[in-house]
Motif scaffolding. Structure first.
Motif, PDB file in Angstrom:
ATOM      1  N   LEU A  98      -1.545  -1.272  -4.669  1.00 23.39           N
ATOM      2  CA  LEU A  98      -0.724  -0.858  -3.535  1.00 23.39           C
ATOM      3  C   LEU A  98       0.371   0.048  -4.091  1.00 23.39           C
ATOM      4  CD1 LEU A  98       0.153  -1.080  -0.539  1.00 23.39           C
ATOM      5  CD2 LEU A  98       1.538  -3.046  -1.217  1.00 23.39           C
ATOM      6  N   PHE A  99       0.463   1.270  -3.553  1.00 24.07           N
ATOM      7  CA  PHE A  99       1.461   2.230  -4.010  1.00 24.07           C
ATOM      8  C   PHE A  99       2.605   2.296  -3.003  1.00 24.07           C
ATOM      9  CE2 PHE A  99      -2.424   3.740  -6.043  1.00 24.07           C
ATOM     10  CZ  PHE A  99      -2.004   3.885  -7.358  1.00 24.07           C
ATOM     11  N   VAL A 100       3.824   2.173  -3.526  1.00 19.70           N
ATOM     12  CA  VAL A 100       5.030   2.332  -2.724  1.00 19.70           C
ATOM     13  C   VAL A 100       5.669   3.631  -3.217  1.00 19.70           C
ATOM     14  CG1 VAL A 100       7.234   1.321  -2.051  1.00 19.70           C
ATOM     15  CG2 VAL A 100       5.299  -0.179  -2.625  1.00 19.70           C
ATOM     16  N   ASN A 101       5.604   4.669  -2.394  1.00 21.31           N
ATOM     17  CA  ASN A 101       6.144   5.972  -2.766  1.00 21.31           C
ATOM     18  C   ASN A 101       7.514   6.163  -2.130  1.00 21.31           C
ATOM     19  OD1 ASN A 101       3.795   7.080  -4.224  1.00 21.31           O
ATOM     20  ND2 ASN A 101       2.805   6.801  -2.249  1.00 21.31           N
ATOM     21  N   THR A 102       8.515   6.391  -2.986  1.00 28.20           N
ATOM     22  CA  THR A 102       9.877   6.603  -2.501  1.00 28.20           C
ATOM     23  C   THR A 102      10.313   8.022  -2.861  1.00 28.20           C
ATOM     24  OG1 THR A 102      11.029   5.890  -4.509  1.00 28.20           O
ATOM     25  CG2 THR A 102      10.385   4.159  -2.935  1.00 28.20           C
ATOM     26  N   SER A 103      11.493   8.385  -2.431  1.00 28.90           N
ATOM     27  CA  SER A 103      12.018   9.712  -2.738  1.00 28.90           C
ATOM     28  C   SER A 103      12.301   9.875  -4.232  1.00 28.90           C
ATOM     29  CB  SER A 103      13.287   9.975  -1.929  1.00 28.90           C
ATOM     30  OG  SER A 103      14.259   8.997  -2.215  1.00 28.90           O
ATOM     31  N   GLN A 104      12.383   8.777  -4.969  1.00 31.65           N
ATOM     32  CA  GLN A 104      12.709   8.826  -6.395  1.00 31.65           C
ATOM     33  C   GLN A 104      11.537   8.515  -7.323  1.00 31.65           C
ATOM     34  OE1 GLN A 104      15.884   9.645  -7.580  1.00 31.65           O
ATOM     35  NE2 GLN A 104      16.293  10.124  -5.442  1.00 31.65           N
ATOM     36  N   SER A 105      10.575   7.725  -6.852  1.00 34.78           N
ATOM     37  CA  SER A 105       9.519   7.275  -7.764  1.00 34.78           C
ATOM     38  C   SER A 105       8.305   6.762  -6.997  1.00 34.78           C
ATOM     39  CB  SER A 105      10.051   6.161  -8.675  1.00 34.78           C
ATOM     40  OG  SER A 105      10.363   5.015  -7.905  1.00 34.78           O
ATOM     41  N   GLU A 106       7.290   6.431  -7.779  1.00 36.16           N
ATOM     42  CA  GLU A 106       6.123   5.746  -7.231  1.00 36.16           C
ATOM     43  C   GLU A 106       6.100   4.365  -7.884  1.00 36.16           C
ATOM     44  OE1 GLU A 106       1.889   7.338  -6.467  1.00 36.16           O
ATOM     45  OE2 GLU A 106       1.865   6.510  -8.507  1.00 36.16           O
ATOM     46  N   HIS A 107       6.055   3.334  -7.054  1.00 35.09           N
ATOM     47  CA  HIS A 107       6.074   1.962  -7.546  1.00 35.09           C
ATOM     48  C   HIS A 107       4.699   1.344  -7.264  1.00 35.09           C
ATOM     49  CE1 HIS A 107       7.691  -2.040  -8.465  1.00 35.09           C
ATOM     50  NE2 HIS A 107       7.041  -2.457  -7.401  1.00 35.09           N
ATOM     51  N   PRO A 108       3.847   1.220  -8.298  1.00 36.80           N
ATOM     52  CA  PRO A 108       2.542   0.600  -8.079  1.00 36.80           C
ATOM     53  C   PRO A 108       2.638  -0.926  -8.153  1.00 36.80           C
ATOM     54  CG  PRO A 108       2.680   1.403 -10.319  1.00 36.80           C
ATOM     55  CD  PRO A 108       3.987   1.759  -9.640  1.00 36.80           C
ATOM     56  N   ILE A 109       1.887  -1.591  -7.294  1.00 31.79           N
ATOM     57  CA  ILE A 109       1.764  -3.046  -7.353  1.00 31.79           C
ATOM     58  C   ILE A 109       0.298  -3.314  -7.670  1.00 31.79           C
ATOM     59  CG2 ILE A 109       2.007  -5.240  -6.150  1.00 31.79           C
ATOM     60  CD1 ILE A 109       4.140  -3.891  -4.380  1.00 31.79           C
ATOM     61  N   PHE A 110       0.039  -3.677  -8.923  1.00 28.67           N
ATOM     62  CA  PHE A 110      -1.322  -3.872  -9.390  1.00 28.67           C
ATOM     63  C   PHE A 110      -1.871  -5.231  -8.965  1.00 28.67           C
ATOM     64  CE2 PHE A 110       0.696  -0.934 -12.358  1.00 28.67           C
ATOM     65  CZ  PHE A 110      -0.181   0.134 -12.291  1.00 28.67           C
ATOM     66  N   THR A 111      -3.119  -5.259  -8.613  1.00 30.21           N
ATOM     67  CA  THR A 111      -3.877  -6.462  -8.280  1.00 30.21           C
ATOM     68  C   THR A 111      -3.136  -7.376  -7.298  1.00 30.21           C
ATOM     69  OG1 THR A 111      -4.579  -6.329 -10.598  1.00 30.21           O
ATOM     70  CG2 THR A 111      -5.408  -8.165  -9.318  1.00 30.21           C
ATOM     71  N   PHE A 170      -2.073  -0.035   5.925  1.00 26.34           N
ATOM     72  CA  PHE A 170      -1.084   0.832   5.286  1.00 26.34           C
ATOM     73  C   PHE A 170      -1.262   2.300   5.660  1.00 26.34           C
ATOM     74  CE2 PHE A 170      -0.690  -2.962   2.580  1.00 26.34           C
ATOM     75  CZ  PHE A 170       0.642  -3.223   2.859  1.00 26.34           C
ATOM     76  N   ASP A 171      -2.498   2.732   5.895  1.00 27.56           N
ATOM     77  CA  ASP A 171      -2.708   4.102   6.381  1.00 27.56           C
ATOM     78  C   ASP A 171      -2.018   4.296   7.730  1.00 27.56           C
ATOM     79  OD1 ASP A 171      -4.213   4.725   4.154  1.00 27.56           O
ATOM     80  OD2 ASP A 171      -6.152   4.680   5.192  1.00 27.56           O
ATOM     81  N   GLN A 172      -2.152   3.324   8.624  1.00 30.58           N
ATOM     82  CA  GLN A 172      -1.550   3.427   9.954  1.00 30.58           C
ATOM     83  C   GLN A 172      -0.034   3.223   9.919  1.00 30.58           C
ATOM     84  OE1 GLN A 172      -3.464   1.323  13.174  1.00 30.58           O
ATOM     85  NE2 GLN A 172      -5.421   1.377  12.097  1.00 30.58           N
ATOM     86  N   THR A 173       0.420   2.276   9.108  1.00 30.58           N
ATOM     87  CA  THR A 173       1.835   1.939   9.052  1.00 30.58           C
ATOM     88  C   THR A 173       2.652   3.023   8.359  1.00 30.58           C
ATOM     89  OG1 THR A 173       1.292  -0.404   8.983  1.00 30.58           O
ATOM     90  CG2 THR A 173       3.481   0.189   8.270  1.00 30.58           C
ATOM     91  N   SER A 174       2.097   3.616   7.327  1.00 28.27           N
ATOM     92  CA  SER A 174       2.823   4.561   6.492  1.00 28.27           C
ATOM     93  C   SER A 174       3.426   5.718   7.281  1.00 28.27           C
ATOM     94  CB  SER A 174       1.907   5.093   5.392  1.00 28.27           C
ATOM     95  OG  SER A 174       2.646   5.838   4.466  1.00 28.27           O
ATOM     96  N   GLY A 232       6.068   6.681   1.737  1.00 29.52           N
ATOM     97  CA  GLY A 232       4.846   6.100   2.282  1.00 29.52           C
ATOM     98  C   GLY A 232       4.325   4.937   1.468  1.00 29.52           C
ATOM     99  N   LEU A 233       3.373   4.233   2.068  1.00 28.31           N
ATOM    100  CA  LEU A 233       2.675   3.114   1.436  1.00 28.31           C
ATOM    101  C   LEU A 233       1.182   3.415   1.508  1.00 28.31           C
ATOM    102  CD1 LEU A 233       4.522   0.236   3.322  1.00 28.31           C
ATOM    103  CD2 LEU A 233       4.889   0.885   0.947  1.00 28.31           C
TER     104      LEU A 233
END
Length: 122
Positions: free
Chosen positions: A59-72, A15-19, A49-50
């Motif tokens: 896993l954090f999905v950061n969008t222009s509107q929010s941060e969407h965490p995916i826990f565990t 995700f560091d590389q892909t983001s 970014g991811l």
């Protein structure tokens, strides 16, 4: 179309590389589970970014509107067509699938990861 499992010890690096290649791409976040049905969380929104935090196992999905965490997250699989990535599917500990769909498939340089093929899980 092929699906590839990303091994857990590779998530942070992947995700560091892909983001950095994904900034500005439009994504849709769909959540599928017995307890929530099938719902769209975000619809065609700009991705910032991811990132994966191994200490917190989020896993954090950061969008222009929010941060969407995916826990565990338990399993992360990419859906690819040739060298293009169409979506990333995350299975979480609640048994939900959180699907990150890309409006336009994207291509990145090969990221260091395993190429284990998996059957399509949807």
């Amino acid at each position: 179309m092929q699906n590839h499992l990303i091994k857990k010890n590779e998530w942070k690096n992947y995700f560091d590389q892909t983001s950095k290649h994904l900034q500005g791409h439009e994504i849709e976040i769909e959540i599928v589970g017995l307890d929530v049905g099938d719902q769209i969380e975000e619809e065609w929104i700009s991705l910032k970014g991811l990132s994966y935090d191994p200490k917190e196992n989020v896993l954090f999905v950061n969008t222009s509107q929010s941060e969407h965490p995916i826990f565990t997250p338990l399993e992360i699989i990419t859906s690819e067509e040739g060298s293009l990535i169409r979506s990333i599917v995350v299975k979480d500990s609640d048994g939900r699938l959180q699907i990150l769909k890309f409006r336009k498939p994207f291509q990145i340089e090969e990221v260091s990861r395993s190429r284990d093929e998996r059957p399509f899980i949807l």
